[in-house]
Design an enzyme around this catalytic site. Structure first.
Site, PDB file in Angstrom:
ATOM      1  N   LYS A  31      -7.219   2.394  -3.908  1.00  0.00           N
ATOM      2  CA  LYS A  31      -8.162   2.096  -2.827  1.00  0.00           C
ATOM      3  C   LYS A  31      -9.112   3.276  -2.693  1.00  0.00           C
ATOM      4  CE  LYS A  31      -8.318   0.245   1.873  1.00  0.00           C
ATOM      5  NZ  LYS A  31      -7.487  -0.322   2.965  1.00  0.00           N
TER       6      LYS A  31
ATOM      7  N   ASN B 109       0.859  -1.173   0.000  1.00  0.00           N
ATOM      8  CA  ASN B 109       0.000   0.000   0.000  1.00  0.00           C
ATOM      9  C   ASN B 109       0.904   1.235   0.000  1.00  0.00           C
ATOM     10  OD1 ASN B 109      -1.429   2.273   1.565  1.00  0.00           O
ATOM     11  ND2 ASN B 109      -3.125   0.881   1.134  1.00  0.00           N
TER      12      ASN B 109
ATOM     13  N   CYS C 269      -7.145   7.642   2.704  1.00  0.00           N
ATOM     14  CA  CYS C 269      -6.962   7.593   4.150  1.00  0.00           C
ATOM     15  C   CYS C 269      -7.611   8.813   4.781  1.00  0.00           C
ATOM     16  CB  CYS C 269      -5.489   7.555   4.534  1.00  0.00           C
ATOM     17  SG  CYS C 269      -5.272   7.561   6.326  1.00  0.00           S
TER      18      CYS C 269
ATOM     19  N   GLY D  67     -14.820  -2.452  10.827  1.00  0.00           N
ATOM     20  CA  GLY D  67     -15.482  -3.566  11.506  1.00  0.00           C
ATOM     21  C   GLY D  67     -16.886  -3.788  10.967  1.00  0.00           C
TER      22      GLY D  67
END
Lengths: 304, 259
Positions: A166, A100, A131, A218
């Site tokens: 990404k 990455n 990010c 999550g």
């Protein structure tokens, strides 16, 4: 009947569709005593920029209902540090390594590829354009299709290895970014990065993270990620690496049905490092039960 | 480092609010070195997902035990753990205390149940020395008999004076320290961070060795997530060090305390 679990991301073959989400698996050695790194389809390492980077102050993570926030801030050893410290270790395994990469400015993305490209152990690049925790880079490039495309084109011009932008989840139309990535020469896309989020301590009135904001990961983000993968799959024809809250094999299978060719286990690594093993076994068992002979047959089979 | 499904052998009140959890863990138990810890997946924690780190009180070929106090969601949920339950652990984690220097006088300093994390060290050390245990009240001073049985000279302090010297642990440590050949002390410390810093500051000022067990919120426990970082001094500044992997034991001179 033997089942073919292997998949392809550009010129890179993965022996099964399962990798790990960048930032949840260190650089490999951290989990090597707990799971066999040769089992993974690919190892995706934590973000690397040209120079060493210190990252954010603490607290850097905060547990939330069903998930967690993080604002680690991409600390890392830099490209040369990665080559010196981790490439000799990663070389011992027959698992492809996805590095990455990120930059504080656009040029950094080219510089880091220049520095890493000679290492055979580096199999592919995941380009971090999303990010939420680093001011200079990351999301600044991931929420505007023009700069998004320019970064991908810049990296494309530097390397023959597969490149995998990404994507940020917080864009109005993920399909536009998926298509822009494909047009700019990307071999695949990763969906999704963490969701920008915040938690506040009601006694101190202060944010729970030193960085104020972080990224939610999550199980709570899984349905968001499934929808983004579904939308992106309709919009482009390059493979998608799907991630966001994969804790069980069924989660990974759902991503593949939505359109993901490959899947990444993230936060679950912190909870149960054997999740990767279970997910690989579970995908195989599901394919057998459904009478499918290859993982690729499952991709995008959602009836919608 | 191994992941193991451990079976609960004992889960009882120990003293005051403190509880003991004893696990049959034949894989992890024999690996444990003094000062290491476990990451435990708390059963029935509901919608919280992360493991919880625990320092290890006792360990051997059959398993390990932890002493804990309910301090939050994770430890509160542990109340429901029953004998016979299966508990998923990862251990043993972190760098423990170094091999004690045979030429020095070993000193243990602990706050509250921090002394449980020093028990294996105290047990395995050939030379026994002085142990300063501080707590709020007599009920918070654990394991006095156990450490004495190992041959340690235990000096309790309590905030309310209900046992031993009244005051913080330094109220007993400071006057004692001044009567010693200070540079020949090797101090092993586990407790709340202000206590670690207080002993660490004395170690630097008076030039003795102090090994501090740092406590910082953790997620993964294996060095991957970079949650539990502290500032470690370098030649020209500082760097992040991971409590879970590079620690939790650091020498006092390594640590750059945040103001």
């Amino acid at each position: 009947m033997s089942i073919d679990l292997s998949i392809k991301i550009g010129s890179m073959t993965m022996k099964n569709p399962v990798t790990v989400a960048s930032g949840t698996f260190g650089y490999g050695p951290e989990y090597a005593e707990l799971i066999d790194l040769n089992r993974l389809g690919a190892i995706t390492v934590k973000g690397i920029c040209p120079e060493e980077h210190v990252g954010n102050q603490t607290p850097r993570t905060f547990e939330t209902r069903g998930g967690m926030l993080n604002a680690i801030g991409l600390p890392g050893p830099g490209a040369q540090g990665f080559i010196d410290k981790y490439v000799p270790f990663l070389k011992q395994y027959n698992t492809p390594v996805i590095v990455n990469i990120w930059g504080k400015g656009m040029d950094d993305y080219g510089t880091v590829v220049d520095m890493l490209d000679g290492a055979d152990t580096v199999s592919a690049y995941e380009i971090n354009l999303s990010c939420p925790n680093v001011k200079e880079g990351g999301s600044a490039f991931g929420t505007d299709t023009d700069s998004f495309s320019r970064v991908i084109e810049l990296v494309r011009a530097k390397t023959q290895k597969p490149i995998i932008p990404k994507l940020a989840p917080n864009v109005p139309n993920i399909g536009k970014f998926a298509k822009a990535a494909e047009n700019a020469g990307a071999d695949a896309i990763s969906i999704m990065n963490t969701m920008p989020a915040m938690a506040i301590n009601i006694e101190t009135l202060e944010p729970e993270l030193a960085n104020k904001f972080g990224g939610l990961s999550g199980p709570p983000i899984k349905p968001i990620a499934i929808k983004l993968v579904f939308d992106a799959f309709k919009a482009c024809s390059i493979p998608i690496i799907g991630m966001g809250g994969i804790f069980e094999p069924e989660d990974a299978i759902e991503f593949m049905i939505a359109g993901a060719t490959s899947v990444a286990v993230g936060t679950a690594n912190f909870v149960d490092p054997t999740t990767i093993d279970r997910v690989i076994d579970g995908i195989e068992a599901y394919l057998a039960r459904k009478g499918l002979s290859a993982a690729s047959e499952l991709v995008g089979t959602v009836k919608a | 480092m191994k992941q193991e499904k451990a079976t609960v052998l004992e889960h009882d009140n120990f003293q005051g609010e403190y509880r003991i959890l004893r696990l049959a863990a034949p894989v992890v138990g024999p690996m444990v070195q003094p000062g290491q810890f476990l990451e435990l997946q708390v059963p029935r924690l509901g919608e919280r997902i992360l493991r919880r780190p625990f320092s290890i009180y006792q360990a051997g070929p059959e398993g390990a035990a932890v002493l804990y106090k309910p301090v939050g969601r994770g430890t509160d949920a542990m109340a429901a753990i029953q004998v016979g339950d299966e508990v998923n652990i990862i251990g043993s984690l972190g760098n423990g205390y170094p091999e004690p220097d045979p030429n020095k006088l070993p000193v243990l300093v602990a706050g509250g149940y921090g002394n449980a994390a020093l028990y294996i060290l105290a047990e395995r050390m050939e030379k026994k020395g002085i142990a300063f245990f501080g707590g709020r009240s007599a009920i918070d001073i654990l394991l006095v008999k156990e450490f004495e049985a190992l041959g340690w000279d235990v000096r309790p302090t309590t905030d309310d004076g209900s046992l031993g010297t009244q005051g913080l642990v330094t109220a007993a440590f400071d006057p004692w320290m001044k009567e010693q050949d200070i540079q020949s002390l090797e101090v092993f410390v586990c407790g709340p961070n202000p206590m670690l810093k207080a002993i660490g500051d004395r170690a630097i000022e008076h030039n003795f060795t102090a090994w501090l067990s740092l406590d910082k919120n953790m997620a993964c426990g294996v060095g991957a997530c970079l949650t539990c970082v502290i500032k470690r001094k370098t030649e020209d500044g500082w760097e992040w060090a991971r409590c879970c992997k590079d620690g939790p034991i650091f020498e006092s001179r390594e640590i750059l305390w945040d103001e």
